[in-house]
Scaffold this active site. Sequence first.
Site, PDB file in Angstrom:
ATOM      1  N   GLY A  46       0.830  -1.202   0.000  1.00 30.40           N
ATOM      2  CA  GLY A  46       0.000   0.000   0.000  1.00 30.40           C
ATOM      3  C   GLY A  46       0.862   1.247   0.000  1.00 30.40           C
ATOM      4  O   GLY A  46       2.045   1.207   0.368  1.00 30.40           O
ATOM      5  N   GLN A  51       2.855   9.919   1.480  1.00 26.91           N
ATOM      6  CA  GLN A  51       4.144   9.238   1.330  1.00 26.91           C
ATOM      7  C   GLN A  51       4.863   9.650   0.049  1.00 26.91           C
ATOM      8  O   GLN A  51       6.050   9.362  -0.101  1.00 26.91           O
ATOM      9  CB  GLN A  51       3.946   7.714   1.337  1.00 26.91           C
ATOM     10  CG  GLN A  51       3.479   7.186   2.684  1.00 26.91           C
ATOM     11  CD  GLN A  51       3.374   5.687   2.645  1.00 26.91           C
ATOM     12  OE1 GLN A  51       2.365   5.148   2.220  1.00 26.91           O
ATOM     13  NE2 GLN A  51       4.429   4.995   3.059  1.00 26.91           N
ATOM     14  N   CYS A  88       6.153  -0.475   6.567  1.00 31.93           N
ATOM     15  CA  CYS A  88       5.715   0.713   5.838  1.00 31.93           C
ATOM     16  C   CYS A  88       6.854   1.164   4.928  1.00 31.93           C
ATOM     17  O   CYS A  88       8.014   1.186   5.360  1.00 31.93           O
ATOM     18  CB  CYS A  88       5.376   1.814   6.844  1.00 31.93           C
ATOM     19  SG  CYS A  88       4.847   3.354   6.086  1.00 31.93           S
ATOM     20  N   LEU A  89       6.530   1.532   3.703  1.00 31.28           N
ATOM     21  CA  LEU A  89       7.564   1.966   2.760  1.00 31.28           C
ATOM     22  C   LEU A  89       8.275   3.233   3.231  1.00 31.28           C
ATOM     23  O   LEU A  89       9.399   3.501   2.799  1.00 31.28           O
ATOM     24  CB  LEU A  89       6.950   2.194   1.369  1.00 31.28           C
ATOM     25  CG  LEU A  89       6.443   0.936   0.653  1.00 31.28           C
ATOM     26  CD1 LEU A  89       5.763   1.316  -0.657  1.00 31.28           C
ATOM     27  CD2 LEU A  89       7.568  -0.053   0.409  1.00 31.28           C
ATOM     28  N   HIS A 130      -4.103   0.719   7.781  1.00 33.88           N
ATOM     29  CA  HIS A 130      -2.770   1.333   7.734  1.00 33.88           C
ATOM     30  C   HIS A 130      -2.771   2.554   6.803  1.00 33.88           C
ATOM     31  O   HIS A 130      -2.282   3.630   7.175  1.00 33.88           O
ATOM     32  CB  HIS A 130      -1.763   0.272   7.262  1.00 33.88           C
ATOM     33  CG  HIS A 130      -0.350   0.748   7.144  1.00 33.88           C
ATOM     34  ND1 HIS A 130       0.670   0.275   7.943  1.00 33.88           N
ATOM     35  CD2 HIS A 130       0.217   1.655   6.312  1.00 33.88           C
ATOM     36  CE1 HIS A 130       1.808   0.890   7.597  1.00 33.88           C
ATOM     37  NE2 HIS A 130       1.562   1.724   6.616  1.00 33.88           N
ATOM     38  N   GLU A 131      -3.330   2.384   5.601  1.00 35.44           N
ATOM     39  CA  GLU A 131      -3.270   3.480   4.616  1.00 35.44           C
ATOM     40  C   GLU A 131      -4.173   4.646   5.018  1.00 35.44           C
ATOM     41  O   GLU A 131      -3.805   5.810   4.848  1.00 35.44           O
ATOM     42  CB  GLU A 131      -3.634   2.971   3.216  1.00 35.44           C
ATOM     43  CG  GLU A 131      -2.713   1.882   2.677  1.00 35.44           C
ATOM     44  CD  GLU A 131      -1.237   2.198   2.800  1.00 35.44           C
ATOM     45  OE1 GLU A 131      -0.851   3.368   2.694  1.00 35.44           O
ATOM     46  OE2 GLU A 131      -0.457   1.249   3.042  1.00 35.44           O
ATOM     47  N   HIS A 134      -2.548   6.831   7.490  1.00 42.27           N
ATOM     48  CA  HIS A 134      -1.577   7.760   6.894  1.00 42.27           C
ATOM     49  C   HIS A 134      -2.242   9.091   6.547  1.00 42.27           C
ATOM     50  O   HIS A 134      -1.619  10.151   6.635  1.00 42.27           O
ATOM     51  CB  HIS A 134      -1.005   7.193   5.587  1.00 42.27           C
ATOM     52  CG  HIS A 134       0.233   6.370   5.746  1.00 42.27           C
ATOM     53  ND1 HIS A 134       1.412   6.883   6.225  1.00 42.27           N
ATOM     54  CD2 HIS A 134       0.483   5.069   5.455  1.00 42.27           C
ATOM     55  CE1 HIS A 134       2.338   5.935   6.226  1.00 42.27           C
ATOM     56  NE2 HIS A 134       1.802   4.820   5.769  1.00 42.27           N
TER      57      HIS A 134
END
Length: 153
Positions: A46, A51, A88-89, A130-131, A134
């Site tokens: 994701g 991000q 997480c990226l 999670h997304e 963000h």
Amino acid sequence: MAIRTIVKRGDPVLSKTCREVEKIDERILQLLDDMKETMAAANGVGLAAPQVGVLKRIAVIDVGDGPIELINPKIIAQSGRQNGAEGCLSVPGVFGEVERPMHVTVQTQNRDGETVQLVGHELLARAFCHEIEHLDGKLFLSRVTRFLDPEEE
Ligand code: NI
């Protein structure tokens, strides 16, 4: 399409609340396409717009069944519980156990501007949570109950 730079932990853009998308125009569609390409290139599950430095309520997810695009998503129902590893990226190399609901229903707009509901279980339910967090400036780190050492797993 183009690969965008992924912002890393410590950048203030990751802790801001994102704005609603009011009009789905060419720039938004380009952003969605770029985010999907960026997520795929990074082998991510994701990616949320902050991000890539954009404070809009947009995210993309791919748990292996093809990409899902979220515009102004909201969790409208959740049930059950699961505990599992999350990463997480924007926080490369860090993994931790996070408790999430097992089933999540999201109301979102698609790229045609239609309001639709999506139901996710297990990994997809986790990715929705999670997304969407963000978009409210929250990283998963604050929810980790135990950090995992990838070398030991
Ligand atoms: Ni993340």
